[in-house]
Design an enzyme around this catalytic site. Structure first.
Site, PDB file in Angstrom:
ATOM      1  CD  GLU A 379     -11.653   3.371  -8.084  1.00 23.70           C
ATOM      2  OE1 GLU A 379     -10.240   3.536  -8.190  1.00 23.70           O
ATOM      3  OE2 GLU A 379     -11.981   2.629  -6.997  1.00 23.70           O
ATOM      4  CG  HIS A 410      -7.120  31.326   7.196  1.00 22.63           C
ATOM      5  ND1 HIS A 410      -7.057  32.546   7.444  1.00 22.63           N
ATOM      6  CD2 HIS A 410      -8.064  30.702   8.072  1.00 22.63           C
ATOM      7  CE1 HIS A 410      -7.926  32.920   8.493  1.00 22.63           C
ATOM      8  NE2 HIS A 410      -8.381  31.909   9.067  1.00 22.63           N
TER       9      HIS A 410
HETATM   10  O1  F6P Z   1      -6.808   0.293  -8.796  1.00 23.86           O
HETATM   11  C1  F6P Z   1      -8.362   0.594  -8.264  1.00 23.86           C
HETATM   12  C2  F6P Z   1      -8.569  -0.499  -7.082  1.00 23.86           C
HETATM   13  O2  F6P Z   1      -8.663  -1.537  -7.807  1.00 23.86           O
HETATM   14  C3  F6P Z   1      -9.506   0.182  -6.131  1.00 23.86           C
HETATM   15  O3  F6P Z   1     -10.851   0.295  -6.896  1.00 23.86           O
HETATM   16  C4  F6P Z   1      -9.591  -0.455  -4.987  1.00 23.86           C
HETATM   17  O4  F6P Z   1     -10.303  -0.004  -3.741  1.00 23.86           O
HETATM   18  C5  F6P Z   1      -7.824  -0.494  -4.957  1.00 23.86           C
HETATM   19  O5  F6P Z   1      -7.456  -0.860  -6.326  1.00 23.86           O
HETATM   20  C6  F6P Z   1      -7.235  -1.715  -4.025  1.00 23.86           C
HETATM   21  O6  F6P Z   1      -7.729  -2.920  -4.466  1.00 23.86           O
HETATM   22  P1  F6P Z   1      -7.480  -4.292  -3.567  1.00 23.86           P
HETATM   23  O7  F6P Z   1      -8.393  -4.126  -2.299  1.00 23.86           O
HETATM   24  O8  F6P Z   1      -7.953  -5.465  -4.300  1.00 23.86           O
HETATM   25  O9  F6P Z   1      -5.892  -4.408  -3.248  1.00 23.86           O
END
Ligand code: F6P
Length: 572
Positions: A379, A410
């Site tokens: 990401e 394995h």
């Molecule tokens: O969609 C990606 C993301 O924004 C991540 O970067 C983040 O860790 C996750 O979603 C969860 O986001 P939040 O903590 O705002 O629910």
């Protein structure tokens, strides 16, 4: 006091640097093999092994020479790595697309450092320690039994609802440090406090996680930086309904608001939205927009860990992060392990054309570490535009993946040993096991470590035709049994998988990710690439629900898939 926000210099195209050109030439001229390099230089292992905190990192089985390292460090200097590192640590808004500081390192600064870190007019150290203190106090009240469920029973299970960075870090650390979980103080329970995790919007996740839980002894932490994430908010509502229904089914009489207040707390940067959900803001733990989700396990997102493992363990974890931060900030580049490993990844990706990178922990407790690293690295660095909006002309983020050894041996190691692709691998192992079991006379950890040592040796040095033939193999079987060697790997060892060592490992990979992002000129701290799918999923809802006009408006493939779903969906 320092006020530190400053303008971010434009990225430098790494391919335009003198060091990149020198690396290209060096690669063309590079001859020999790992066998030859080790034979020619008895000091090779010593020269290419470094210590960072408690981590012992052997880079010598990579396809590098001392000259490669020198040139990679020239490249790091030419792209301004040290300046960008210092800017990040000081709170400059290096997350340019969101105009934010990037300060996960502030989460592990001890209290009382002078001068305090002041960013955008805010005393970051004071903010961090205020929240840490509240997390500690909350964890202690749950662990001591002072905090109970609505019927007065002690909490036995903590369910963390979150996804991405609000899930992967807490799960990974909980699994890694399970031996540290205990029942809390003054409890006569034999079993340690348990953590469970719900992340997927697939309703089976919430169902399977709650189905055998006692609502009276369950505490739910809703963890979401934004508190808008569809998966998390939907799961929080599902679990709220489950908890209230399950209490009723047990014949408990209660006030709904009080039950939610006693069984739900939140971790978020959006405290107003937490209140809208019905969670009392005094039971919410905040963090800040300068902590990226994938860098947040050491923020209040780790509240589940502080409760189940204890606040002392959580603080040891933070101290481990800090050890690696100090190393990254101060060690000379030639001894700086995150810098060396990050630059080695650049070498592997951009010069040796590696497309993936395996992470192979020889520790069952680290079984979620590769999954955690997937979000951290992919990401962060899965991008093709530089932070000034220009397109890159070179490969960026490699695919990270892995499984614990020996299971992987394995399964997929065949391809590592004899496949056609180059797959750099990080092997991770610990000298002292958490569970030192014996099989008769055999120390089983030693059997395990023998595999750890064997695999990187086999990858590096292979097995020659002569060696295969000397075993009596002949004909067409000979090439099938040969191993080319020269398959690069790094070995990371530490005395034991303690909270501090785990913090050091996580911070090591955070900084490796930063180093690579800096060379590639990309902003490792935004994640626009996940947005389109989220938007489309919302827009598709009417079509999935059967709106014919909405189905017809889709592309032919999507429309047919939705029709298949509608034709085959069984309902009670
Ligand atoms: O969609 C990606 C993301 O924004 C991540 O970067 C983040 O860790 C996750 O979603 C969860 O986001 P939040 O903590 O705002 O629910």
């Amino acid at each position: 006091m320092t006020d530190t926000a400053s303008a971010v210099p434009a990225p430098i195209d790494p391919t335009e640097t003198a060091a990149w050109r020198a690396l290209d030439q060096h690669q063309d001229a590079l001859t020999g093999s790992l066998r030859e390099w080790f034979e020619a230089d008895p000091q090779r292992a010593a020269t290419l092994t470094h210590e960072a905190g408690d981590l012992h990192v052997d880079l010598s089985k990579n396809l590098i020479t001392a000259e490669t390292v020198d040139l990679l460090l020239d490249l790091a200097r030419e792209v301004g790595l040290e300046e960008r590192r210092d800017a990040m640590l000081a709170g400059a808004h290096i997350n340019t697309s969101e105009d934010r500081a990037v300060l996960h390192t502030a989460l592990r600064r001890p209290a009382g450092i002078e001068p305090a870190l002041v960013v955008d007019g805010q005393d970051v150290d004071a903010d961090v320690h205020e929240v840490l203190g509240r997390v500690r106090a909350f964890a202690q009240s749950v662990r001591s039994g002072a905090w109970t469920g609505v019927t007065g029973k002690r909490i036995e299970t903590v369910v963390n609802i979150g996804i991405g960075g609000s899930d992967l870090g807490p799960v990974m650390v909980y699994e890694a440090l399970k031996p540290y979980a205990d029942a809390g103080s003054g409890s006569d329970a034999a079993a340690p406090l348990e953590a469970r995790f719900i992340s997927n919007i697939d309703p089976t996740d919430a169902y399977e996680t709650t189905k055998d839980l006692d609502p009276e002894t369950t505490l739910v932490i809703v963890a979401s930086k934004t508190f808008t994430t569809l998966e998390t908010i939907t799961n929080a509502r599902l679990v709220r309904t489950w908890l209230l229904d399950a209490l009723r089914a047990q014949g408990v009489e209660f006030d709904e608001a009080e039950a939610v207040a006693k069984h739900f707390v939140a971790v978020s940067t959006a405290l107003d939205k937490v209140a809208d959900f019905g969670i009392d803001p005094k039971n919410a733990f905040g963090f800040w927009n300068w902590v990226g989700g994938r860098y947040s396990v050491d923020s209040a997102i780790g509240t589940v860990l502080a409760v189940v493992l204890g606040p002392d363990v959580f603080e040891e974890l933070l101290a481990g992060f800090r050890t690696m931060d100090e190393h990254f900030a101060t060690a000379p580049l030639a001894e700086n392990v995150p810098v060396l490993m990050g630059m080695l990844n650049i070498w592997n990706v951009n010069f040796l054309e590696a497309e993936t990178h395996a992470v192979l922990p020889y520790s069952q407790y680290l079984h979620r570490f590769p999954a955690y690293l997937q979000q951290l690295t992919m990401e962060s660095n899965g991008k093709s535009v530089r932070w000034d909006g220009s397109l890159v002309s070179y490969d960026t983020g490699e695919v990270f993946w892995g499984e614990p050894g020996t299971n992987g041996q394995h399964a997929f190691y065949q391809l590592l040993h004899q496949g056609t692709r180059i797959i750099p691998a990080d092997f991770i192992a610990f000298a002292t096991p958490a569970r030192p079991l014996r099989d008769g006379e055999q120390d089983v950890h030693e059997l395990f470590l023998a595999n750890f040592f064997a695999q990187s040796k086999a990858l590096a040095f292979g097995k020659t035709r002569e060696e295969v033939e000397a075993e009596g193999t002949t004909g067409a079987l000979v090439p099938a049994r040969m191993f080319s060697g020269d398959r690069p790997s790094t070995s990371i060892m530490a005395p034991a998988l303690t909270p501090s060592v785990l913090g050091q490992l996580i911070a090591l990979y955070e900084h490796i990710t930063f180093v690579q992002g800096t060379v590639w000129g990309i902003n490792s701290f935004d994640q626009w690439g996940v947005e389109l799918g989220k938007q489309l999923a919302s827009a598709l809802a009417p079509a999935v629900a059967g709106d014919e006009a909405a189905i017809a408006a889709q592309d032919a493939s999507t429309a047919e898939l939705i029709r298949y779903y509608r034709a085959h969906r069984a309902r009670d």
